[in-house]
Scaffold this motif. Structure first.
Motif, short mmCIF file in Angstrom:
data_model
loop_
_atom_site.label_atom_id
_atom_site.label_comp_id
_atom_site.label_asym_id
_atom_site.label_seq_id
_atom_site.Cartn_x
_atom_site.Cartn_y
_atom_site.Cartn_z
N PHE A 58 1.12 -1.18 -0.12
CA PHE A 58 -0.05 0.12 0.33
C PHE A 58 0.82 1.25 -0.26
CE2 PHE A 58 -1.71 3.71 3.06
CZ PHE A 58 -3.39 3.75 1.33
N SER A 59 0.54 2.01 -0.52
CA SER A 59 1.44 3.28 -0.59
C SER A 59 0.41 4.47 -1.34
CB SER A 59 2.19 3.91 -1.41
OG SER A 59 1.82 3.45 -3.15
N ILE A 60 0.70 6.34 -1.16
CA ILE A 60 -0.45 7.13 -1.52
C ILE A 60 0.59 8.12 -2.76
CG2 ILE A 60 -1.46 7.02 0.58
CD1 ILE A 60 -0.69 9.36 1.75
N LEU A 61 0.05 8.40 -3.52
CA LEU A 61 0.01 9.57 -4.26
C LEU A 61 -0.55 11.08 -4.15
CD1 LEU A 61 1.80 9.88 -6.90
CD2 LEU A 61 -0.18 9.70 -8.23
N GLY A 62 0.33 11.14 -3.78
CA GLY A 62 0.37 12.41 -2.50
C GLY A 62 -0.55 13.73 -3.12
N ALA A 63 -1.42 14.64 -2.73
CA ALA A 63 -1.43 16.11 -3.39
C ALA A 63 -2.44 16.65 -2.43
CB ALA A 63 -2.62 16.04 -4.83
N ASN A 64 -2.35 16.48 -0.75
CA ASN A 64 -3.06 17.01 0.06
C ASN A 64 -2.44 18.62 0.37
OD1 ASN A 64 -2.17 13.89 1.07
ND2 ASN A 64 -4.74 14.54 1.94
N LYS A 65 -3.45 19.35 0.70
CA LYS A 65 -3.03 20.48 0.22
C LYS A 65 -3.51 21.42 1.96
CE LYS A 65 -2.66 20.87 -4.32
NZ LYS A 65 -2.06 20.79 -4.65
N THR A 66 -2.95 22.33 1.86
CA THR A 66 -3.72 23.56 3.21
C THR A 66 -3.56 24.76 2.99
OG1 THR A 66 -1.55 24.08 3.83
CG2 THR A 66 -2.45 22.19 5.30
N MET A 67 -4.60 25.35 3.54
CA MET A 67 -6.01 26.96 2.61
C MET A 67 -4.84 27.64 3.30
SD MET A 67 -8.09 25.71 0.82
CE MET A 67 -8.01 27.89 0.76
N MET A 68 -3.74 28.32 4.21
CA MET A 68 -3.42 29.12 4.99
C MET A 68 -2.65 30.51 3.52
SD MET A 68 -4.46 29.42 8.15
CE MET A 68 -4.35 30.58 8.39
N ASN A 69 -1.81 29.40 3.62
CA ASN A 69 -1.14 30.43 2.40
C ASN A 69 -1.65 30.73 1.12
OD1 ASN A 69 0.94 30.30 4.35
ND2 ASN A 69 2.62 29.15 3.23
N ALA A 70 -2.76 29.88 1.15
CA ALA A 70 -3.71 30.42 -0.99
C ALA A 70 -3.90 31.22 -0.11
CB ALA A 70 -4.78 28.79 -1.24
N TYR A 71 -4.56 31.75 0.73
CA TYR A 71 -5.74 32.87 1.30
C TYR A 71 -4.82 33.94 0.76
CZ TYR A 71 -9.24 29.72 3.39
OH TYR A 71 -10.25 29.01 3.95
N ARG A 130 -3.55 24.00 -9.01
CA ARG A 130 -4.04 24.56 -10.73
C ARG A 130 -4.35 25.81 -10.38
NH1 ARG A 130 -6.51 21.38 -14.39
NH2 ARG A 130 -6.84 19.26 -12.88
N GLY A 131 -3.83 26.64 -11.26
CA GLY A 131 -3.91 27.79 -11.63
C GLY A 131 -3.47 29.16 -10.78
N LEU A 132 -2.95 28.89 -9.52
CA LEU A 132 -2.48 29.39 -8.67
C LEU A 132 -0.61 29.35 -8.90
CD1 LEU A 132 -4.81 29.44 -7.69
CD2 LEU A 132 -4.17 29.80 -5.57
N GLY A 133 -0.59 28.18 -9.85
CA GLY A 133 1.09 27.24 -9.34
C GLY A 133 1.52 27.39 -7.79
N ILE A 134 3.01 26.84 -7.94
CA ILE A 134 3.75 26.92 -6.77
C ILE A 134 3.19 27.74 -5.56
CG2 ILE A 134 6.01 25.79 -5.68
CD1 ILE A 134 4.75 23.95 -7.49
N ILE A 135 2.46 26.73 -4.67
CA ILE A 135 2.17 28.07 -3.73
C ILE A 135 3.52 27.45 -1.88
CG2 ILE A 135 1.25 29.04 -1.58
CD1 ILE A 135 -1.53 28.78 -3.65
N LYS A 136 4.27 28.14 -2.06
CA LYS A 136 5.66 27.70 -0.71
C LYS A 136 4.62 27.14 0.77
CE LYS A 136 8.98 29.35 2.05
NZ LYS A 136 9.76 27.81 1.38
N ASP A 137 5.13 25.60 0.97
CA ASP A 137 4.43 25.73 1.77
C ASP A 137 2.64 25.17 2.32
OD1 ASP A 137 7.53 25.92 3.25
OD2 ASP A 137 6.68 27.26 4.47
N SER A 138 1.75 24.77 0.94
CA SER A 138 0.62 24.74 1.16
C SER A 138 0.73 23.41 0.51
CB SER A 138 0.03 25.60 0.06
OG SER A 138 0.98 25.11 -0.86
N GLY A 139 1.48 22.12 0.51
CA GLY A 139 1.11 20.78 0.98
C GLY A 139 2.11 20.14 1.72
#
Length: 350
Positions: free
Chosen positions: A155-168, A263-272
């Motif tokens: 078992f493994s995961i392909l990760g794309a979990n994100k956090t919202m703070m830096n997107a704001y 998607r659309g916002l590009g790379i957001i630092k420390d958001s993953g």
């Protein structure tokens, strides 16, 4: 909310007159509820309600789909995923198309379902597509810890979990205030939002009923009229200042912060969120030695601009024509929380 309070909230948002206020509802569920109950029709012409990047499927970049397709077709992995991701277009194909070519794609309702499947099918390499914000990340963390404790090595995961703070923070200039998603705030609590307020980023936490959304919108308008810094909680029956300590601890024990592509916002630092070193055996990218993949979204799709509030779905030339729920060109039309699917489903001149 009493009938008198509800009437007052309607009056506030309907009769507001002044500078144009831009309010961004971040959560895709809010977007759909706002359309479903005709809340946009109640707004004064001086209030602009725009949709933001609160749909996890929508903000997941094209390259992630390409990685999943590669795992399925070239690495012979069994993909376990939530249903919406199956039809999201990659650069050349979706997981649905890969399945028609023989790829094994299993729809699951929880990451733990994928762990259980891996346990019962030890000859298959099972990869769970871990997509989501703080709300669903604890369940992905629990799945990884569960697999490690039980010695389930397939078992493994392909990760794309994100956090919202830096997107704001990235979207600070896109809106005067945000409607914060109640389910995310139930995990994080309001503590983190103190920093945003100090940085001039304002918002109101709300639940998902029409009354709750109306109340939050009225609160937002009144606060913006006063011109004061604010963060307000209109979802106190669920959201606390501290959030969920057990869920936050689970995330902290399993993941480290990392930069992440939206998607659309590009790379957001420390958001993953990336798995900690002790769980690296459960990182599908490392396990299968995946190359770095840069996705190429359809050039006719304007999902990226929709997610930034720069345009509405109806500004996209393929909306409702080449791009429909039956034949989606972009992720925002696929997802049940996407802005494009809301505009398409409920219609109207918004």
């Amino acid at each position: 909310m009493s009938s008198e309070t509800l009437d007052l909230a309607r009056d506030i948002i309907s009769n507001y007159s002044g500078r144009t206020l831009k309010i961004m509802e971040v959560c895709g569920t809010h977007t759909h509820q706002i359309f479903k109950y005709g809340i946009r029709k109640l707004l004064s012409s001086d209030i602009s309600l725009i949709s933001g990047p609160g749909c996890p499927v929508c903000v997941t970049p094209t390259g992630f789909i390409d990685e999943a397709v590669m795992l399925a077709l070239e690495k012979n992995a069994t993909i376990a995923t939530f249903g919406d991701l199956v039809r999201v277009p990659g650069s050349e194909q979706s997981l649905a198309l890969a399945r028609s070519k023989g790829a094994k794609i299993n729809i699951v309702y929880s990451p733990l379902d994928a762990v259980e499947y891996a346990k019962n099918n030890p000859d298959e390499e099972v990869v769970f597509l871990a997509v989501g914000f703080e709300t669903t990340t604890p369940s992905a963390a629990l799945a990884v810890k569960n697999a490690k404790e039980k010695g389930i090595s397939n078992f493994s995961i392909l990760g794309a979990n994100k956090t919202m703070m830096n997107a704001y923070r990235m979207l600070k200039d896109s809106a005067d205030a945000f409607l914060y998603p109640g389910h995310v705030c139930a995990i994080t609590g309001l503590k983190e939002y103190d920093e945003l307020k100090d940085e001039g980023i304002y918002g109101v936490v709300t639940g998902f009923t029409p009354k709750e959304i109306l109340g939050a919108l009225a609160m937002t308008v009144k606060k913006l009229e006063k011109g004061e810094a604010f963060e307000e909680n209109c979802y106190k029956r669920v959201v606390t200042y501290e959030g969920s300590p057990s869920a936050l601890k689970l995330i902290e024990e399993t993941f480290d912060s990392c930069d992440s592509e939206w998607r659309g916002l590009g790379i957001i630092k420390d958001s993953g969120l990336c798995l900690k070193k002790k769980y690296s055996d459960f990182d599908a990218r490392k396990k299968f030695n995946l190359p770095e993949i840069t996705g190429h979204p359809n050039p006719h799709c304007r999902c990226g601009e929709v997610l930034q509030g720069k345009c509405t779905p109806k500004d996209c030339k393929v909306f409702g024509k080449g791009c429909t729920p039956e034949h989606p060109i972009g992720a925002c039309m696929v997802s049940g929380e996407g802005a494009c699917s809301a505009f398409y489903k409920y219609g109207g001149d918004f």
